[in-house]
Design a protein around this motif. Structure first.
Motif, PDB file in Angstrom:
ATOM      1  N   MET A   1      33.176  27.508  57.466  1.00 51.32           N
ATOM      2  CA  MET A   1      33.777  26.959  56.289  1.00 51.32           C
ATOM      3  C   MET A   1      35.139  27.615  56.130  1.00 51.32           C
ATOM      4  SD  MET A   1      32.608  27.208  52.307  1.00 51.32           S
ATOM      5  CE  MET A   1      31.221  26.164  52.540  1.00 51.32           C
ATOM      6  N   SER A   2      36.138  26.813  55.854  1.00 47.87           N
ATOM      7  CA  SER A   2      37.464  27.371  55.609  1.00 47.87           C
ATOM      8  C   SER A   2      37.714  27.421  54.099  1.00 47.87           C
ATOM      9  CB  SER A   2      38.549  26.550  56.294  1.00 47.87           C
ATOM     10  OG  SER A   2      38.640  25.273  55.716  1.00 47.87           O
ATOM     11  N   VAL A   3      38.478  28.409  53.688  1.00 51.36           N
ATOM     12  CA  VAL A   3      38.805  28.620  52.280  1.00 51.36           C
ATOM     13  C   VAL A   3      40.315  28.783  52.170  1.00 51.36           C
ATOM     14  CG1 VAL A   3      38.509  30.148  50.289  1.00 51.36           C
ATOM     15  CG2 VAL A   3      36.599  29.780  51.862  1.00 51.36           C
ATOM     16  N   ALA A   4      40.898  28.114  51.187  1.00 55.70           N
ATOM     17  CA  ALA A   4      42.335  28.275  50.911  1.00 55.70           C
ATOM     18  C   ALA A   4      42.503  28.495  49.413  1.00 55.70           C
ATOM     19  CB  ALA A   4      43.111  27.048  51.356  1.00 55.70           C
ATOM     20  N   ILE A   5      43.374  29.428  49.056  1.00 62.20           N
ATOM     21  CA  ILE A   5      43.642  29.736  47.650  1.00 62.20           C
ATOM     22  C   ILE A   5      45.120  29.494  47.396  1.00 62.20           C
ATOM     23  CG2 ILE A   5      43.578  31.506  45.857  1.00 62.20           C
ATOM     24  CD1 ILE A   5      41.383  32.892  47.554  1.00 62.20           C
ATOM     25  N   TYR A   6      45.407  28.740  46.324  1.00 60.55           N
ATOM     26  CA  TYR A   6      46.776  28.382  45.968  1.00 60.55           C
ATOM     27  C   TYR A   6      47.086  28.803  44.538  1.00 60.55           C
ATOM     28  CZ  TYR A   6      46.526  25.367  50.051  1.00 60.55           C
ATOM     29  OH  TYR A   6      46.377  24.894  51.332  1.00 60.55           O
ATOM     30  N   ASN A   7      48.311  29.257  44.305  1.00 63.92           N
ATOM     31  CA  ASN A   7      48.787  29.536  42.956  1.00 63.92           C
ATOM     32  C   ASN A   7      49.017  28.231  42.207  1.00 63.92           C
ATOM     33  OD1 ASN A   7      48.964  32.409  42.897  1.00 63.92           O
ATOM     34  ND2 ASN A   7      50.730  32.277  44.253  1.00 63.92           N
ATOM     35  N   ALA A   8      49.224  28.337  40.905  1.00 59.98           N
ATOM     36  CA  ALA A   8      49.455  27.155  40.069  1.00 59.98           C
ATOM     37  C   ALA A   8      50.673  26.363  40.530  1.00 59.98           C
ATOM     38  CB  ALA A   8      49.616  27.581  38.619  1.00 59.98           C
ATOM     39  N   ASP A   9      51.670  27.035  41.113  1.00 57.06           N
ATOM     40  CA  ASP A   9      52.884  26.338  41.562  1.00 57.06           C
ATOM     41  C   ASP A   9      52.718  25.691  42.942  1.00 57.06           C
ATOM     42  OD1 ASP A   9      52.978  28.457  43.352  1.00 57.06           O
ATOM     43  OD2 ASP A   9      54.872  29.261  42.603  1.00 57.06           O
ATOM     44  N   GLY A  10      51.514  25.791  43.519  1.00 57.95           N
ATOM     45  CA  GLY A  10      51.250  25.178  44.808  1.00 57.95           C
ATOM     46  C   GLY A  10      51.464  26.083  46.004  1.00 57.95           C
ATOM     47  N   SER A  11      52.018  27.273  45.784  1.00 60.45           N
ATOM     48  CA  SER A  11      52.228  28.189  46.905  1.00 60.45           C
ATOM     49  C   SER A  11      50.888  28.787  47.341  1.00 60.45           C
ATOM     50  CB  SER A  11      53.200  29.303  46.508  1.00 60.45           C
ATOM     51  OG  SER A  11      52.684  30.067  45.434  1.00 60.45           O
ATOM     52  N   GLU A  12      50.741  28.940  48.638  1.00 64.34           N
ATOM     53  CA  GLU A  12      49.486  29.463  49.172  1.00 64.34           C
ATOM     54  C   GLU A  12      49.409  30.972  49.001  1.00 64.34           C
ATOM     55  OE1 GLU A  12      48.164  30.038  53.520  1.00 64.34           O
ATOM     56  OE2 GLU A  12      47.513  28.012  52.949  1.00 64.34           O
ATOM     57  N   VAL A  13      48.280  31.436  48.464  1.00 63.80           N
ATOM     58  CA  VAL A  13      48.025  32.873  48.363  1.00 63.80           C
ATOM     59  C   VAL A  13      47.474  33.365  49.697  1.00 63.80           C
ATOM     60  CG1 VAL A  13      46.668  34.652  47.186  1.00 63.80           C
ATOM     61  CG2 VAL A  13      47.576  32.718  45.883  1.00 63.80           C
ATOM     62  N   GLU A  14      46.463  32.681  50.203  1.00 66.00           N
ATOM     63  CA  GLU A  14      45.887  33.020  51.501  1.00 66.00           C
ATOM     64  C   GLU A  14      44.907  31.936  51.919  1.00 66.00           C
ATOM     65  OE1 GLU A  14      43.879  36.782  51.011  1.00 66.00           O
ATOM     66  OE2 GLU A  14      41.971  35.791  50.746  1.00 66.00           O
ATOM     67  N   HIS A  15      44.532  32.001  53.171  1.00 66.89           N
ATOM     68  CA  HIS A  15      43.484  31.119  53.678  1.00 66.89           C
ATOM     69  C   HIS A  15      42.728  31.872  54.767  1.00 66.89           C
ATOM     70  CE1 HIS A  15      46.676  30.337  56.648  1.00 66.89           C
ATOM     71  NE2 HIS A  15      45.670  30.162  57.477  1.00 66.89           N
ATOM     72  N   GLY A  16      41.506  31.434  55.023  1.00 63.39           N
ATOM     73  CA  GLY A  16      40.715  32.087  56.049  1.00 63.39           C
ATOM     74  C   GLY A  16      39.369  31.413  56.207  1.00 63.39           C
ATOM     75  N   ILE A  17      38.497  32.078  56.922  1.00 61.48           N
ATOM     76  CA  ILE A  17      37.185  31.537  57.250  1.00 61.48           C
ATOM     77  C   ILE A  17      36.103  32.316  56.499  1.00 61.48           C
ATOM     78  CG2 ILE A  17      35.531  31.144  59.128  1.00 61.48           C
ATOM     79  CD1 ILE A  17      38.025  29.389  59.275  1.00 61.48           C
ATOM     80  N   ALA A  18      35.203  31.576  55.850  1.00 60.02           N
ATOM     81  CA  ALA A  18      34.034  32.185  55.214  1.00 60.02           C
ATOM     82  C   ALA A  18      32.946  32.323  56.271  1.00 60.02           C
ATOM     83  CB  ALA A  18      33.547  31.317  54.062  1.00 60.02           C
ATOM     84  N   VAL A  19      32.062  33.291  56.086  1.00 66.69           N
ATOM     85  CA  VAL A  19      30.956  33.489  57.021  1.00 66.69           C
ATOM     86  C   VAL A  19      29.632  33.232  56.310  1.00 66.69           C
ATOM     87  CG1 VAL A  19      32.196  35.111  58.500  1.00 66.69           C
ATOM     88  CG2 VAL A  19      30.896  35.966  56.571  1.00 66.69           C
ATOM     89  N   GLN A  20      28.673  32.760  57.058  1.00 69.10           N
ATOM     90  CA  GLN A  20      27.373  32.460  56.484  1.00 69.10           C
ATOM     91  C   GLN A  20      26.594  33.757  56.285  1.00 69.10           C
ATOM     92  OE1 GLN A  20      25.251  29.535  58.751  1.00 69.10           O
ATOM     93  NE2 GLN A  20      24.426  28.624  56.901  1.00 69.10           N
ATOM     94  N   SER A  21      25.903  33.851  55.149  1.00 68.32           N
ATOM     95  CA  SER A  21      25.114  35.048  54.854  1.00 68.32           C
ATOM     96  C   SER A  21      23.914  35.130  55.795  1.00 68.32           C
ATOM     97  CB  SER A  21      24.643  35.025  53.401  1.00 68.32           C
ATOM     98  OG  SER A  21      23.800  33.915  53.183  1.00 68.32           O
ATOM     99  N   ALA A  22      23.284  36.288  55.829  1.00 66.34           N
ATOM    100  CA  ALA A  22      22.164  36.519  56.735  1.00 66.34           C
ATOM    101  C   ALA A  22      21.001  35.566  56.467  1.00 66.34           C
ATOM    102  CB  ALA A  22      21.688  37.963  56.623  1.00 66.34           C
ATOM    103  N   ASP A  23      20.805  35.174  55.203  1.00 66.46           N
ATOM    104  CA  ASP A  23      19.697  34.268  54.889  1.00 66.46           C
ATOM    105  C   ASP A  23      20.036  32.805  55.185  1.00 66.46           C
ATOM    106  OD1 ASP A  23      21.352  33.461  52.793  1.00 66.46           O
ATOM    107  OD2 ASP A  23      20.095  34.344  51.232  1.00 66.46           O
TER     108      ASP A  23
END
Length: 59
Positions: A1-23
């Protein structure tokens, strides 16, 4: 799963890959960028199922 976070002005804060939990029931994304204000930020999560279907959720 990919995750992207953006500020209110549309600028990207960061993005990356989420990992699945052990369960296998949850996804975990660890934030690495400094983002002192979360007001009106957008978080977009995308997952591709069977390499064909794209699902997207925005919070």
């Amino acid at each position: 799963m990919s995750v992207a976070i953006y500020n209110a002005d549309g600028s990207e804060v960061e993005h990356g890959i989420a990992v699945q939990s052990a369960d296998g029931l949850k996804w975990v994304y660890t934030v690495t960028a400094d983002n002192s204000s979360l007001d009106c930020d957008r978080i977009i999560m995308r997952v591709r199922v069977l390499s064909r279907y794209l699902s997207e959720v925005e919070k």
